[in-house]
Motif scaffolding. Structure first.
Motif, short mmCIF file in Angstrom:
data_model
loop_
_atom_site.label_atom_id
_atom_site.label_comp_id
_atom_site.label_asym_id
_atom_site.label_seq_id
_atom_site.Cartn_x
_atom_site.Cartn_y
_atom_site.Cartn_z
N THR A 185 0.81 -1.21 0.00
CA THR A 185 0.00 0.00 0.00
C THR A 185 0.85 1.26 0.00
O THR A 185 0.48 2.26 -0.62
CB THR A 185 -0.93 0.00 1.22
N CYS A 186 1.97 1.24 0.70
CA CYS A 186 2.81 2.43 0.84
C CYS A 186 4.27 2.00 0.86
O CYS A 186 4.59 0.85 1.15
CB CYS A 186 2.46 3.22 2.11
N ALA A 188 11.45 0.73 2.26
CA ALA A 188 10.55 0.22 3.29
C ALA A 188 9.14 0.19 2.73
O ALA A 188 8.67 1.18 2.17
CB ALA A 188 10.61 1.08 4.55
N THR A 189 8.45 -0.95 2.86
CA THR A 189 7.11 -1.12 2.31
C THR A 189 6.17 -1.56 3.42
O THR A 189 6.57 -2.22 4.39
CB THR A 189 7.11 -2.17 1.19
N GLY A 190 4.91 -1.18 3.27
CA GLY A 190 3.86 -1.59 4.20
C GLY A 190 2.60 -1.89 3.44
O GLY A 190 2.36 -1.36 2.34
N GLY A 191 1.76 -2.76 4.02
CA GLY A 191 0.54 -3.16 3.33
C GLY A 191 -0.53 -3.61 4.30
O GLY A 191 -0.48 -3.36 5.51
N VAL A 192 -1.50 -4.32 3.75
CA VAL A 192 -2.65 -4.76 4.53
C VAL A 192 -2.28 -5.87 5.51
O VAL A 192 -3.05 -6.18 6.42
CB VAL A 192 -3.77 -5.24 3.59
N SER A 207 -1.16 -5.89 14.75
CA SER A 207 -1.09 -4.67 13.95
C SER A 207 -2.02 -4.79 12.75
O SER A 207 -1.95 -5.77 12.00
CB SER A 207 0.34 -4.42 13.48
N PRO A 208 -2.91 -3.82 12.53
CA PRO A 208 -3.79 -3.86 11.34
C PRO A 208 -3.06 -3.36 10.11
O PRO A 208 -1.83 -3.29 10.09
CB PRO A 208 -4.93 -2.93 11.76
N ALA A 209 -3.81 -3.01 9.08
CA ALA A 209 -3.21 -2.56 7.83
C ALA A 209 -2.44 -1.26 8.03
O ALA A 209 -2.84 -0.38 8.79
CB ALA A 209 -4.30 -2.36 6.78
N ILE A 210 -1.31 -1.17 7.36
CA ILE A 210 -0.44 0.01 7.45
C ILE A 210 -0.76 0.94 6.29
O ILE A 210 -0.82 0.52 5.13
CB ILE A 210 1.04 -0.42 7.43
N LEU A 211 -0.95 2.22 6.63
CA LEU A 211 -1.32 3.22 5.63
C LEU A 211 -0.12 4.02 5.12
O LEU A 211 -0.12 4.45 3.98
CB LEU A 211 -2.36 4.18 6.22
N ASP A 212 0.86 4.22 5.96
CA ASP A 212 2.02 5.02 5.55
C ASP A 212 3.23 4.57 6.36
O ASP A 212 3.11 4.16 7.52
CB ASP A 212 1.77 6.51 5.76
N VAL A 213 4.39 4.65 5.75
CA VAL A 213 5.64 4.25 6.39
C VAL A 213 6.70 5.26 5.99
O VAL A 213 6.72 5.76 4.86
CB VAL A 213 6.05 2.82 6.00
N VAL A 214 7.59 5.57 6.95
CA VAL A 214 8.65 6.56 6.73
C VAL A 214 9.91 6.07 7.39
O VAL A 214 9.88 5.55 8.53
CB VAL A 214 8.24 7.94 7.30
N ALA A 239 5.65 3.73 11.21
CA ALA A 239 4.51 3.28 10.42
C ALA A 239 3.24 3.76 11.10
O ALA A 239 3.15 3.78 12.34
CB ALA A 239 4.51 1.76 10.28
N PHE A 240 2.24 4.12 10.29
CA PHE A 240 0.93 4.58 10.78
C PHE A 240 -0.13 3.62 10.27
O PHE A 240 -0.22 3.35 9.07
CB PHE A 240 0.65 6.00 10.28
N CYS A 241 -0.93 3.06 11.20
CA CYS A 241 -1.93 2.05 10.87
C CYS A 241 -3.31 2.68 10.78
O CYS A 241 -3.54 3.82 11.20
CB CYS A 241 -1.91 0.93 11.91
#
Length: 641
Positions: free
Chosen positions: A294-295, A306-310, A333-340, A350-352
């Motif tokens: 996702t991000c 760095a990648t994040g997803g559902v 941890s639920p789905a991740i919307l953004d990662v930095v 990461a922001f979920c």
């Protein structure tokens, strides 16, 4: 205890004696135990196995303990310390100290001095919530809509004025990224990801003048998408479409390395992340994730993505590899919307979708903190929680503090966490070299993503509210590692020299080509010079007896026919370059390249003229005789008239 380096311990262990005394009481107990086990076995009862006695039988008395240390160090400076250490280890006053007791004590002392990042981490707290009624940090604003349209607004004033509206796009644009112009690049570029997995690039040829052709400056200009490929729009922009980059909707698109690299992600499990060279000079790098991505966030100087997803996990990749080397997870941890990736702080954030922020250490890969953000609208009946395409943003720039830091005198060197600062001491032990902080940031200081998130605060957005998280000066400050901590670090691109494959041969003009010198490491220095480095070049050359080495005829003055030292140095430098390239996962950078041979200029017009002239016979190119003019029908007709 600090003097117990590996070399001292190796010599000290040889001084311990083997215990040849046997305890009669222990033998009697052992025989009684064997008889009891045999009797119980006849009745069908089995006892648990006893703990075997320690196999270490090395011991020393107090006199042998102290004299051994005095002989190793060569003096009696630490005699008092040796007596105190023996009494500390011999807590029951048995008159003997076993080797295992000394090792256990050393391990306990080292464990107290070495702390992990999780133990030293100061929790980050939210500083407050703010509702954004209006904000400005740009001059133009572009919005995409589900009706397949793009609208560009003038955002220089409080009231945004629409300038252009482009309708009739082939697909619905789902994400956008803009790469501005630079001193080395006069054009700017807009990348659009669509719902069908296509990526469209709109290259603006005159961004400093205007993005698109303007018919009426006082009103909005409406254009169809198909008009951009014809005049007068072709003098302002050009369009390039990449078909089926992903099999599903493109979730995010971003530029890297000044617009040379374009990165896209999707929930496609066969091509979750694709890194493509805009010029097409390199093959695409494709990452595969089971449930898609996702991000993402890329720091090109570290060759890190760095990648994040559902799935609720963050995966770390090398930009030149096909598989992830680390997976960062948090409990439930639920789905991740953004990662930095905050490279300056060495953390990953990461922001979920449940408004939770997770913070991991970048190198130890451990979860440092999980923070639940309490937005005011959470739990309000009928309120829909909405998230934007980006949820984590860099905070404001603290210009006053940056100017004060530049005016401050040079600070003493801090302890680096890199293992490359370890060298062998004069006694054979390992020592940690002080390293300037600027060396840690070398290669990152020019990285846009490093500068962008190198701030004191980060801002997390949701709906029309933002939450400020302070990373410095109030909580979560950068902690210097203890003096004896050797922290591992993965190789990155800035470990390599700028031109690792530059040949060191001499050109035809007898002018040596410039070769980027490797960074000096403490391993190349003697222990004394590494401990107290000298930065004056003249002093270093004078101490080594090479005062005239920088002169032009140094080799001839010494009466040498061949500069063998220079060749050996080049071979050693080339070996280090190859080692660094292979360690960083890019062995192809260690290969030597050869310049092409210079060829003579070719007159293409002359060759083309000769090829055309060969098609005509010799008589067809001669002049027409004068008498032939009278025989033409036209001339004869004019004479009759």
């Amino acid at each position: 205890m600090n003097k117990m380096n590996p070399a001292v311990l190796s010599k000290f262990r040889r001084c311990f004696k083997k215990n040849k005394e046997r305890s009669k009481a222990a033998d009697i107990d052992k025989r009684v135990e064997e008889v009891m086990r045999a009797a119980a076995a006849e009745e069908g009862i089995e006892f648990a196995e006893t703990v075997p006695p320690p196999t270490d039988t090395l011991w020393l008395d107090e006199h042998g303990f102290v004299s051994a240390l005095d002989n190793i160090f060569g003096h009696h400076k630490y005699t008092t310390h040796a007596h105190k250490l023996f009494q500390l280890l011999d807590s029951f006053s048995s008159g003997k100290v076993w080797w295992r007791q000394l090792v256990t004590r050393l391990v306990a002392v080292g464990a107290r001095k070495t702390r992990t990042r999780a133990e030293a981490w100061t929790p980050v707290n939210e500083e407050g919530m703010k509702k954004l009624d209006h904000c400005k940090d740009v001059q133009f604003l572009m919005m995409s809509a589900s009706d397949r349209s793009l609208t560009i607004y003038d955002a220089t004033t409080l009231s945004h004025t629409p300038l252009y509206c482009i309708t009739g796009l082939p697909n619905i644009p789902t994400c956008m990224a803009y790469c501005p112009s630079s001193p080395t690049r006069m054009t700017s570029e807009l990348a659009l990801g669509s719902e069908r997995g296509d990526v469209t690039r709109v290259i603006f040829l005159q961004p400093k003048v205007q993005l698109l052709h303007t018919n009426t400056p006082d009103a909005i200009n409406y254009y169809f998408w198909m008009e951009l490929s014809s005049e007068p729009h072709t003098s302002h922009c050009s369009v390039v479409v990449w078909r089926r980059v992903h099999a599903r909707t493109v979730r995010r698109v971003a530029f890297s390395r000044g617009g040379d690299i374009l990165i896209t992600c999707s929930h496609d499990n066969t091509a979750s992340v694709r890194i493509r060279h805009v010029g097409g000079n390199m093959d695409d790098y494709v990452f595969k994730v089971l449930r898609g991505v996702t991000c993402f966030h890329m720091v090109s100087a570290l060759q890190l993505v760095a990648t994040g997803g559902v799935a609720g996990t963050v995966q770390l990749w090398q930009s030149c590899a096909r598989s992830s080397f680390a997976t960062l997870a948090a409990p439930s941890s639920p789905a991740i919307l953004d990662v930095v990736v905050v490279a300056a702080q060495q953390i990953v954030i990461a922001f979920c979708n449940n408004c939770t922020v997770h913070i991991w250490d970048l190198y130890e890969e451990c979860l440092l903190q999980s923070l639940k953000l309490r937005f005011p609208f959470l739990g309000v009946l009928g309120k829909k929680v909405e998230f934007g395409p980006y949820c984590i943003h860099p905070g404001p720039v603290r210009r006053d503090k940056e100017e004060e830091e530049e005016s401050e005198p040079e600070m003493p060197a801090i302890m680096s966490r890199r293992g490359s600062s370890v060298y062998q001491g004069s006694t054979g032990g390992l020592m940690l070299q002080l390293e300037d902080k600027s060396d840690w940031d070398k290669g990152l200081e020019n990285e846009p993503e490093y500068k962008r998130f190198n701030r004191e605060e980060l801002i997390v957005s949701c709906c029309d509210y933002v939450c400020t998280l302070r990373l410095r000066a109030g909580g979560g400050a950068i902690l210097a590692a203890p003096a004896d901590t050797l922290r591992a670090r993965r190789p990155s691109a800035w470990d390599l020299p700028d031109y690792p494959n530059t040949s060191s041969t001499v050109s035809a003009t007898n002018t040596p080509r410039q070769r980027t010198s490797l960074l000096p490491t403490p391993g190349l220095l003697s222990p004394s010079s590494a401990e107290f480095p000298v930065t004056d070049l003249d002093t270093l050359l004078a101490n080594a007896g090479l005062q005239g080495i920088l002169e032009k005829d140094f080799v001839l003055m010494q009466g040498l026919k061949n500069d063998l030292n220079r060749k050996l140095t080049e071979m050693e430098a080339h070996k280090h370059v190859m080692t660094n390239a292979v360690t960083a996962g890019a062995p192809y950078l260690a290969l030597k390249t050869h310049d092409p041979c210079q060829i003579d200029p070719v007159d293409e017009m002359m060759d083309k003229y000769k090829r055309v002239m060969k098609l005509f016979p010799g008589s067809s190119v001669t002049a027409t005789p004068t008498g032939s003019e009278k025989s033409t029908p036209r001339n004869s007709r004019s004479q009759r008239l």
